[in-house]
Design a protein around this motif. Structure first.
Motif, PDB file in Angstrom:
ATOM      1  N   ASP A  40       0.431 -41.027  33.137  1.00  0.00           N
ATOM      2  CA  ASP A  40       0.123 -40.105  32.026  1.00  0.00           C
ATOM      3  C   ASP A  40      -1.169 -39.326  32.285  1.00  0.00           C
ATOM      4  OD1 ASP A  40       2.360 -40.743  30.600  1.00  0.00           O
ATOM      5  OD2 ASP A  40       1.355 -42.043  29.140  1.00  0.00           O
ATOM      6  N   SER A  41      -1.531 -39.149  33.562  1.00  0.00           N
ATOM      7  CA  SER A  41      -2.721 -38.343  33.875  1.00  0.00           C
ATOM      8  C   SER A  41      -2.424 -36.892  33.546  1.00  0.00           C
ATOM      9  CB  SER A  41      -3.063 -38.466  35.359  1.00  0.00           C
ATOM     10  OG  SER A  41      -3.338 -39.794  35.671  1.00  0.00           O
ATOM     11  N   LYS A  42      -3.471 -36.158  33.240  1.00  0.00           N
ATOM     12  CA  LYS A  42      -3.306 -34.742  32.909  1.00  0.00           C
ATOM     13  C   LYS A  42      -3.551 -33.929  34.188  1.00  0.00           C
ATOM     14  CE  LYS A  42      -2.778 -36.008  28.694  1.00  0.00           C
ATOM     15  NZ  LYS A  42      -2.227 -37.305  29.121  1.00  0.00           N
ATOM     16  N   PRO A  43      -2.643 -32.977  34.486  1.00  0.00           N
ATOM     17  CA  PRO A  43      -2.766 -32.213  35.739  1.00  0.00           C
ATOM     18  C   PRO A  43      -4.154 -31.614  35.959  1.00  0.00           C
ATOM     19  CG  PRO A  43      -0.697 -31.680  34.636  1.00  0.00           C
ATOM     20  CD  PRO A  43      -1.455 -32.597  33.707  1.00  0.00           C
ATOM     21  N   ASP A  44      -4.800 -31.169  34.869  1.00  0.00           N
ATOM     22  CA  ASP A  44      -6.093 -30.480  35.011  1.00  0.00           C
ATOM     23  C   ASP A  44      -7.278 -31.383  34.645  1.00  0.00           C
ATOM     24  OD1 ASP A  44      -5.399 -30.706  32.402  1.00  0.00           O
ATOM     25  OD2 ASP A  44      -5.799 -28.612  31.845  1.00  0.00           O
ATOM     26  N   THR A  45      -7.060 -32.691  34.604  1.00  0.00           N
ATOM     27  CA  THR A  45      -8.165 -33.610  34.272  1.00  0.00           C
ATOM     28  C   THR A  45      -8.366 -34.600  35.412  1.00  0.00           C
ATOM     29  OG1 THR A  45      -7.544 -33.417  31.936  1.00  0.00           O
ATOM     30  CG2 THR A  45      -9.071 -35.192  32.522  1.00  0.00           C
ATOM     31  N   PRO A  46      -9.267 -34.261  36.346  1.00  0.00           N
ATOM     32  CA  PRO A  46      -9.475 -35.145  37.491  1.00  0.00           C
ATOM     33  C   PRO A  46     -10.141 -36.449  37.091  1.00  0.00           C
ATOM     34  CG  PRO A  46     -11.059 -33.338  37.548  1.00  0.00           C
ATOM     35  CD  PRO A  46     -10.133 -33.072  36.389  1.00  0.00           C
ATOM     36  N   ARG A  47     -10.028 -37.453  37.931  1.00  0.00           N
ATOM     37  CA  ARG A  47     -10.679 -38.745  37.678  1.00  0.00           C
ATOM     38  C   ARG A  47     -11.189 -39.333  38.980  1.00  0.00           C
ATOM     39  NH1 ARG A  47      -6.836 -41.874  34.000  1.00  0.00           N
ATOM     40  NH2 ARG A  47      -8.266 -43.559  34.512  1.00  0.00           N
ATOM     41  N   GLY A  48     -11.769 -40.497  38.907  1.00  0.00           N
ATOM     42  CA  GLY A  48     -12.406 -41.059  40.098  1.00  0.00           C
ATOM     43  C   GLY A  48     -13.878 -40.700  40.065  1.00  0.00           C
ATOM     44  N   PHE A  49     -14.325 -39.907  41.019  1.00  0.00           N
ATOM     45  CA  PHE A  49     -15.731 -39.463  41.100  1.00  0.00           C
ATOM     46  C   PHE A  49     -16.674 -40.661  41.197  1.00  0.00           C
ATOM     47  CE2 PHE A  49     -13.393 -36.009  39.233  1.00  0.00           C
ATOM     48  CZ  PHE A  49     -13.903 -34.893  39.875  1.00  0.00           C
ATOM     49  N   HIS A  50     -16.415 -41.495  42.158  1.00  0.00           N
ATOM     50  CA  HIS A  50     -17.294 -42.633  42.408  1.00  0.00           C
ATOM     51  C   HIS A  50     -17.016 -43.162  43.814  1.00  0.00           C
ATOM     52  CE1 HIS A  50     -13.610 -44.527  40.580  1.00  0.00           C
ATOM     53  NE2 HIS A  50     -13.724 -45.212  41.696  1.00  0.00           N
ATOM     54  N   ALA A  51     -17.887 -44.074  44.235  1.00  0.00           N
ATOM     55  CA  ALA A  51     -17.642 -44.877  45.443  1.00  0.00           C
ATOM     56  C   ALA A  51     -17.858 -46.327  45.035  1.00  0.00           C
ATOM     57  CB  ALA A  51     -18.617 -44.481  46.547  1.00  0.00           C
TER      58      ALA A  51
END
Ligand code: T46
Length: 132
Positions: A40-51
């Motif tokens: 259910d992720s949104k195409p224009d809403t990125p996620r992650g941004f970590h290590a």
């Protein structure tokens, strides 16, 4: 170390459909302590941004597709995940971002340790500083 590496699992499917198996310590180079899935992720809403300081993971896009950005501080690469039997290895100390999810995207992630927020580096400048 190679920034992009894949784990390819055989498709044991037949005329009834596909079947892919993951066995800890056999198909993957680690014991699986945790799995989670993202949908259910949104195409224009990125996620992650970590290590992660220590965690190693493998991500499979088991339905649909998305783009992963991988960055080890020296090199940055983008890869598309769109094959259910092909997992992207997410090593420790690699900044990663997930973008451009298809509407039907389902991501299965296998991890070598339990959830621990203190293992996350969620600020890019801190990531670069930690690399030294
Ligand atoms: C990663 C990428 C590929 C937990 O409580 N336990 C868990 O096992 C996980 C994975 C998350 N959470 C909590 C932490 C946050 O409050 O669930 C919330 C959402 O997690 P996050 O914002 O970290 O989600 P993503 O999609 O940015 O990152 C996730 C994983 O957290 C991360 O380890 O490498 O997917």
């Amino acid at each position: 170390m190679k920034l992009i590496s894949w784990i390819e699992l055989p498709n044991l499917g037949d005329h009834r459909g596909s079947l892919v198996v993951v066995e800890a310590n056999k198909s993957l180079p680690f014991e699986i302590k945790r799995l989670y899935y993202i949908f259910d992720s949104k195409p224009d809403t990125p996620r992650g941004f970590h290590a992660h300081h220590k965690l190693t993971q493998v991500a499979f896009c088991i339905q649909g597709k998305f783009k992963m950005v991988m960055d080890d501080g020296n090199e940055k690469q983008e890869v598309i995940l769109d094959e259910p039997n092909k997992g992207l290895v997410i090593p420790s100390m690699v900044w990663h971002e997930m973008h451009d999810f298809s509407e039907d995207c389902i991501i299965l992630v296998l991890a070598d340790d339990y959830y621990n927020e203190s293992d996350y580096i969620r600020n890019y400048d801190d990531f670069i500083k930690t690399l030294g």
